[in-house]
Scaffold this active site. Structure first.
Site, PDB file in Angstrom:
ATOM      1  CE  LYS A 125      15.381  57.073  51.489  1.00 29.89           C
ATOM      2  NZ  LYS A 125      14.625  57.887  52.443  1.00 29.89           N
TER       3      LYS A 125
HETATM    4  P1  NAD Z   1      23.006  63.783  56.920  1.00 31.05           P
HETATM    5  O1  NAD Z   1      23.917  63.196  55.925  1.00 31.05           O
HETATM    6  O2  NAD Z   1      22.691  65.244  56.840  1.00 31.05           O
HETATM    7  O3  NAD Z   1      23.570  63.515  58.407  1.00 31.05           O
HETATM    8  C1  NAD Z   1      23.920  62.270  58.898  1.00 31.05           C
HETATM    9  C2  NAD Z   1      24.667  62.501  60.197  1.00 31.05           C
HETATM   10  O4  NAD Z   1      24.927  61.254  60.824  1.00 31.05           O
HETATM   11  C3  NAD Z   1      26.009  63.193  60.016  1.00 31.05           C
HETATM   12  O5  NAD Z   1      26.213  64.115  61.071  1.00 31.05           O
HETATM   13  C4  NAD Z   1      27.010  62.033  60.155  1.00 31.05           C
HETATM   14  O6  NAD Z   1      28.302  62.478  60.589  1.00 31.05           O
HETATM   15  C5  NAD Z   1      26.306  61.225  61.208  1.00 31.05           C
HETATM   16  N1  NAD Z   1      26.740  59.845  61.310  1.00 31.05           N
HETATM   17  C6  NAD Z   1      27.024  58.965  60.335  1.00 31.05           C
HETATM   18  N2  NAD Z   1      27.405  57.791  60.856  1.00 31.05           N
HETATM   19  C7  NAD Z   1      27.337  57.943  62.201  1.00 31.05           C
HETATM   20  C8  NAD Z   1      27.608  57.093  63.297  1.00 31.05           C
HETATM   21  N3  NAD Z   1      28.014  55.841  63.106  1.00 31.05           N
HETATM   22  N4  NAD Z   1      27.417  57.582  64.546  1.00 31.05           N
HETATM   23  C9  NAD Z   1      27.009  58.852  64.736  1.00 31.05           C
HETATM   24  N5  NAD Z   1      26.748  59.695  63.749  1.00 31.05           N
HETATM   25  C10 NAD Z   1      26.921  59.239  62.490  1.00 31.05           C
HETATM   26  O7  NAD Z   1      21.691  62.893  56.895  1.00 31.05           O
HETATM   27  P2  NAD Z   1      20.226  63.305  57.367  1.00 31.05           P
HETATM   28  O8  NAD Z   1      19.503  63.839  56.201  1.00 31.05           O
HETATM   29  O9  NAD Z   1      20.300  64.087  58.626  1.00 31.05           O
HETATM   30  O10 NAD Z   1      19.622  61.851  57.648  1.00 31.05           O
HETATM   31  C11 NAD Z   1      19.837  61.162  58.876  1.00 31.05           C
HETATM   32  C12 NAD Z   1      18.811  60.054  58.993  1.00 31.05           C
HETATM   33  O11 NAD Z   1      17.508  60.616  58.919  1.00 31.05           O
HETATM   34  C13 NAD Z   1      18.857  58.978  57.902  1.00 31.05           C
HETATM   35  O12 NAD Z   1      18.447  57.748  58.466  1.00 31.05           O
HETATM   36  C14 NAD Z   1      17.813  59.447  56.919  1.00 31.05           C
HETATM   37  O13 NAD Z   1      17.311  58.396  56.133  1.00 31.05           O
HETATM   38  C15 NAD Z   1      16.783  59.986  57.871  1.00 31.05           C
HETATM   39  N6  NAD Z   1      15.841  60.944  57.282  1.00 31.05           N
HETATM   40  C16 NAD Z   1      16.266  62.102  56.710  1.00 31.05           C
HETATM   41  C17 NAD Z   1      15.324  62.984  56.202  1.00 31.05           C
HETATM   42  C18 NAD Z   1      15.715  64.319  55.629  1.00 31.05           C
HETATM   43  O14 NAD Z   1      14.814  65.100  55.263  1.00 31.05           O
HETATM   44  N7  NAD Z   1      16.988  64.675  55.563  1.00 31.05           N
HETATM   45  C19 NAD Z   1      13.962  62.664  56.237  1.00 31.05           C
HETATM   46  C20 NAD Z   1      13.565  61.478  56.824  1.00 31.05           C
HETATM   47  C21 NAD Z   1      14.521  60.619  57.351  1.00 31.05           C
END
Ligand code: NAD
Length: 435
Positions: A125
């Site tokens: 990561k």
């Molecule tokens: P992203 O940046 O696209 O979206 C994050 C979202 O969370 C946004 O809508 C943001 O406004 C919201 N957010 C931030 N702080 C917040 C809060 N305090 N309360 C409510 N909403 C809040 O990110 P993503 O890619 O969707 O990732 C989200 C999670 O999923 C992370 O933990 C990431 O590690 C995990 N993840 C993502 C992927 C991927 O393929 N994108 C894969 C595995 C895990």
């Protein structure tokens, strides 16, 4: 909030200090889950010592020029946690709260996530401590290229393959691929995944994590004999993972009663139209001002009445403080590490089923694996093939986890760790320790 405490404690931490702060760190919480499964597996102390230490942690300065000519320096991180099953694999996060501790925990989770869905990868990561909302596209590009250039010796399709995470996009992956290819003087699409289609991305990659969340959620609802049609779903976080999971669960017949993003929560017991919410968020860059539901705080959103809660924002959202008030019957962890170990125990006692992050959000890395395989073969698959193979991998391994959970009478989380640790340990025993 726990996240703030952890972030402020860890600022500027050195690799050798990680052990000393485990009890209060995200990595420390992550290790607590590992230990529970390691005990059940009777893992020998030497193997435990190896598996609770990252193989490599890199911290570096990212100097860059602002558009106004000023020079600025951010801090970059890359943690390559384990290589037993293959090259390190894991996203890059751009966020003001990024610390070495957080990146280490995320790399640790990637190790188990790749193993739980049986991909030929280890865990990694990366991150940059920055707030992308304050950066111009040019500044973002310069930071990204410098980040990639700093890691050129330790990255590569057979070494470490980054991907998008919070606040990093396919365009950012394209800049990494270009920078790396320029340095090694060779077109190397397989160095990153989550790329745009024009340069070797995979069909289905953008939707893959949300699709995987939805696949396991729907499967578990059936197991719990909760009708999918009309099942009430609350999704925290409306980015890549949360928005796609909401849309796919709505398409399957669920009623999305709550949504949130950083602007706050939106509640409508009659149902929120996920597709129009996505269009709104795309147009306005957030849900701020969205009128499809009554405004609620992000804390209240988690406690709404529903069958399924999907935390899909950041870690440490479900804690000992709010776990007793959660009303969902099923929690599907779209985010990494949204549930603290204390909260997890409370859910266990209350009979709330949790599908753990290392399985629930493994759809993204699974299609990243497909992308890497397609890039290396130079042969690209149809979207239907990608989606079918994703469903097969997710549901086959979910079924293995459920079997372990039933046989050993343990939670799905512990069962997922048992399966993943067993696979990594088998690889380590077979390879032996080179010393
Ligand atoms: P992203 O940046 O696209 O979206 C994050 C979202 O969370 C946004 O809508 C943001 O406004 C919201 N957010 C931030 N702080 C917040 C809060 N305090 N309360 C409510 N909403 C809040 O990110 P993503 O890619 O969707 O990732 C989200 C999670 O999923 C992370 O933990 C990431 O590690 C995990 N993840 C993502 C992927 C991927 O393929 N994108 C894969 C595995 C895990």
């Amino acid at each position: 909030m726990a996240r703030k405490t952890v972030s402020s404690l860890k600022r500027g931490i050195l690799p050798t200090m990680v052990t000393a702060v485990r009890e209060v760190s995200v990595f420390g919480d992550a290790i607590a889950y590992f230990n529970e499964a390691a005990k059940l597996l009777d893992l020998e102390p030497g193997m435990r010592r190896i598996l609770t230490k990252p193989s490599r942690q890199i911290i570096f300065a990212i100097p860059f020029q602002r558009d106004n000519g000023e020079l600025e320096v951010f801090t970059g991180y890359r943690v390559q946690y384990n290589f037993a099953r293959g090259p390190a694999k894991g996203g890059i996060r751009y966020h003001p709260g990024v610390t070495l501790d957080e990146v280490t925990a995320l790399a640790f989770w990637m190790t188990w996530k790749c193993a739980v869905v049986d991909l030929p990868f280890g865990g990694g990561k990366g991150g940059v401590t920055c707030d992308p909302s304050t950066l111009s596209p040019g500044e973002l590009e310069r930071i990204t290229r410098r980040y990639a250039a700093e890691l050129v010796e330790v990255m590569g399709p057979d070494k470490d393959i980054p991907a998008p995470d919070v606040n990093t996009t396919p365009q950012i992956m394209a800049w990494i691929m270009d920078t790396y290819s320029m340095h090694v003087r060779q077109h190397t699409p397989g160095v990153v995944t989550g790329k745009p289609l024009a340069i070797g991305g995979s069909l289905g990659r953008v939707e893959a994590t949300g699709r995987g969340v939805s696949l396991v959620a729907l499967e578990q609802l059936q197991r719990m004999q909760i009708p999918i049609t009309g099942a009430r779903v609350v999704v925290q976080g409306f980015g890549n993972v949360g928005s796609i999971a909401a849309r796919m669960m709505a398409e399957a017949g669920c009623t999305i009663v709550g949504l949130s993003d950083v602007s706050g929560g939106y509640y409508n017991p009659r149902g929120i139209d996920a597709t129009s919410a996505i269009a709104y968020a795309q147009e306005h860059h957030s849900l701020e001002g969205y009128r499809g539901g009554e405004r609620v705080t992000n804390d209240a959103l988690l406690e709404l009445p529903c069958e399924v809660l999907v935390p899909a924002a950041l870690e440490n959202q479900l804690t000992a403080e709010n776990a007793a008030r959660i009303q969902a019957r099923l929690i599907v962890e779209g985010a990494n590490g949204p549930t603290t170990p204390d909260a997890d125990h409370i859910f266990d006692q209350r009979g709330i089923i949790v599908i753990p992050d290392i399985l629930a959000n493994a759809g993204g890395v699974t299609v990243s694996y497909f992308e890497w395989a397609q890039d290396r073969a130079g042969y690209f698959w149809k979207e239907s093939e990608v989606n079918e193979r994703l469903a097969d991998i997710m549901l086959t391994n979910f079924s293995k986890i459920r079997d372990i959970s039933m046989q050993r009478r343990i939670s799905l989380r512990t069962a997922a760790y048992v399966l993943a640790i067993d696979r990594v340990v088998q690889a380590m025993h077979t390879r032996g320790v080179y010393a």
